[in-house]
Design a protein around this motif. Structure first.
Motif, PDB file in Angstrom:
ATOM      1  N   ALA A 219       0.811  -1.214   0.000  1.00 39.93           N
ATOM      2  CA  ALA A 219       0.000   0.000   0.000  1.00 39.93           C
ATOM      3  C   ALA A 219       0.849   1.270   0.000  1.00 39.93           C
ATOM      4  CB  ALA A 219      -0.940  -0.008   1.201  1.00 39.93           C
ATOM      5  N   ASP A 220       1.896   1.315   0.818  1.00 42.08           N
ATOM      6  CA  ASP A 220       2.732   2.519   0.884  1.00 42.08           C
ATOM      7  C   ASP A 220       3.471   2.757  -0.427  1.00 42.08           C
ATOM      8  OD1 ASP A 220       2.030   3.282   3.430  1.00 42.08           O
ATOM      9  OD2 ASP A 220       3.735   2.313   4.405  1.00 42.08           O
ATOM     10  N   VAL A 221       3.901   1.685  -1.067  1.00 46.59           N
ATOM     11  CA  VAL A 221       4.604   1.824  -2.347  1.00 46.59           C
ATOM     12  C   VAL A 221       3.658   2.395  -3.396  1.00 46.59           C
ATOM     13  CG1 VAL A 221       5.903   0.629  -4.143  1.00 46.59           C
ATOM     14  CG2 VAL A 221       6.154  -0.076  -1.754  1.00 46.59           C
ATOM     15  N   LYS A 222       2.430   1.895  -3.418  1.00 46.76           N
ATOM     16  CA  LYS A 222       1.436   2.411  -4.367  1.00 46.76           C
ATOM     17  C   LYS A 222       1.125   3.881  -4.090  1.00 46.76           C
ATOM     18  CE  LYS A 222      -1.013  -1.843  -5.600  1.00 46.76           C
ATOM     19  NZ  LYS A 222      -2.334  -2.534  -5.584  1.00 46.76           N
ATOM     20  N   LEU A 223       0.956   4.228  -2.817  1.00 38.75           N
ATOM     21  CA  LEU A 223       0.660   5.608  -2.465  1.00 38.75           C
ATOM     22  C   LEU A 223       1.815   6.525  -2.846  1.00 38.75           C
ATOM     23  CD1 LEU A 223      -1.072   7.796  -1.222  1.00 38.75           C
ATOM     24  CD2 LEU A 223      -0.258   7.094   1.058  1.00 38.75           C
ATOM     25  N   PHE A 224       3.039   6.084  -2.610  1.00 39.21           N
ATOM     26  CA  PHE A 224       4.193   6.897  -2.980  1.00 39.21           C
ATOM     27  C   PHE A 224       4.216   7.123  -4.488  1.00 39.21           C
ATOM     28  CE2 PHE A 224       8.697   7.465  -4.129  1.00 39.21           C
ATOM     29  CZ  PHE A 224       8.993   8.572  -3.356  1.00 39.21           C
ATOM     30  N   SER A 225       3.934   6.095  -5.257  1.00 41.22           N
ATOM     31  CA  SER A 225       3.906   6.223  -6.716  1.00 41.22           C
ATOM     32  C   SER A 225       2.853   7.238  -7.144  1.00 41.22           C
ATOM     33  CB  SER A 225       3.610   4.866  -7.357  1.00 41.22           C
ATOM     34  OG  SER A 225       4.618   3.926  -7.048  1.00 41.22           O
ATOM     35  N   GLU A 226       1.698   7.221  -6.473  1.00 37.05           N
ATOM     36  CA  GLU A 226       0.635   8.175  -6.786  1.00 37.05           C
ATOM     37  C   GLU A 226       1.066   9.602  -6.470  1.00 37.05           C
ATOM     38  OE1 GLU A 226      -2.694   6.822  -4.547  1.00 37.05           O
ATOM     39  OE2 GLU A 226      -2.921   4.960  -5.705  1.00 37.05           O
TER      40      GLU A 226
END
Length: 252
Positions: A219-226
């Motif tokens: 989840a954190d990796v996806k949020l960072f990408s966003e």
């Protein structure tokens, strides 16, 4: 020859410099469930860098050093762990601390302060503690790779960007799900995703490589990408972002 980076999962990497030197940083392999191979299967290591004594960063350093007889750069508490607890030849160790600029095996690197802890326990149960570090590694004339180890946000990052001009950052954006007991209590690692993006901007990174995770779909990796994508679309800070799968090799 181009610079290559291979991700081991967690915060472990192999960097192959433009001149062909193989640098391993934070070699957590044997107990790493997503590592592409074991420590014994590493074919070549010219230089080993250890940021601190945490199990997922110190990793399999003793086994790798014994096999490859490679020089090691680390702080004094890690030296003590290697020599006293694991019997490593001290002549292989190049002790360092924040601010030191070194040339080891033809690789120029700078030790950078990390706002974090570094500790392990000796066989007699005494605590061994010292300074956690990061490194800026000159991998090519125009490629300077920052590995923070683990660190909290510090405004010094802006100073490092102004002084040392790292171009690529292995920025920890997550806390691997099995890192700590009572994981339900922890909402982020040492940096929130928002802080990781701000730190990258202060450092002046042209290329962010997300780090410190097991699964790239965390989840954190996806949020960072966003967050990076939103910054780029808004015409604000516009870095390149790479999210690697464990074992993947990125050519810079």
């Amino acid at each position: 020859m181009s610079v290559k980076i291979q991700f081991f999962g967690y915060a472990g990497y192999k960097i192959i410099t433009e001149s062909g030197q193989h640098i391993v940083v934070d070699p957590f392999l044997n107990e790493n469930p997503v590592a592409p191979y074991t420590a014994d299967e590493l074919e070549r290591v010219d230089l080993l860098l250890i940021t601190h004594n945490a199990y997922d960063h110190f990793g399999d350093a003793p086994e790798i050093i014994r096999k490859h007889q490679c020089p090691v750069v680390c702080a004094k508490d890690v030296v003590h762990n290697l020599t006293i607890n694991h019997g490593i030849d001290p002549d292989l160790i190049r002790v360092s601390i924040w601010g030191m600029l070194m040339d080891v095996e033809g690789v120029t690197l700078r030790s950078i302060e990390s706002h974090h802890w570094s500790f392990t326990v000796a066989p007699d149960n005494q605590l061994i503690s010292g300074p956690a570090m990061g490194f800026i590694i000159d991998a090519a004339p125009d490629v300077r790779i920052y590995h923070p180890g683990d660190t909290a946000l510090t405004y010094d990052m802006k100073l490092w960007g102004d002084l040392y001009h790292p171009t690529v950052g292995l920025m920890h954006v997550s806390l691997p799900e099995d890192s700590l007991p009572h994981m339900e209590c922890y909402k982020c690692g040492e940096l929130t995703v928002y802080e990781a993006l701000l730190a990258s901007q202060w450092l002046g990174l042209e290329h962010i490589i997300a780090s410190h995770y097991v699964h790239p779909d965390a989840a954190d990796v996806k949020l960072f990408s966003e967050l990076v994508q939103k910054s780029v679309e808004a015409g604000a800070y516009q870095p390149r972002l790479s999210v690697l799968k464990p074992g993947e090799i990125l050519e810079l």
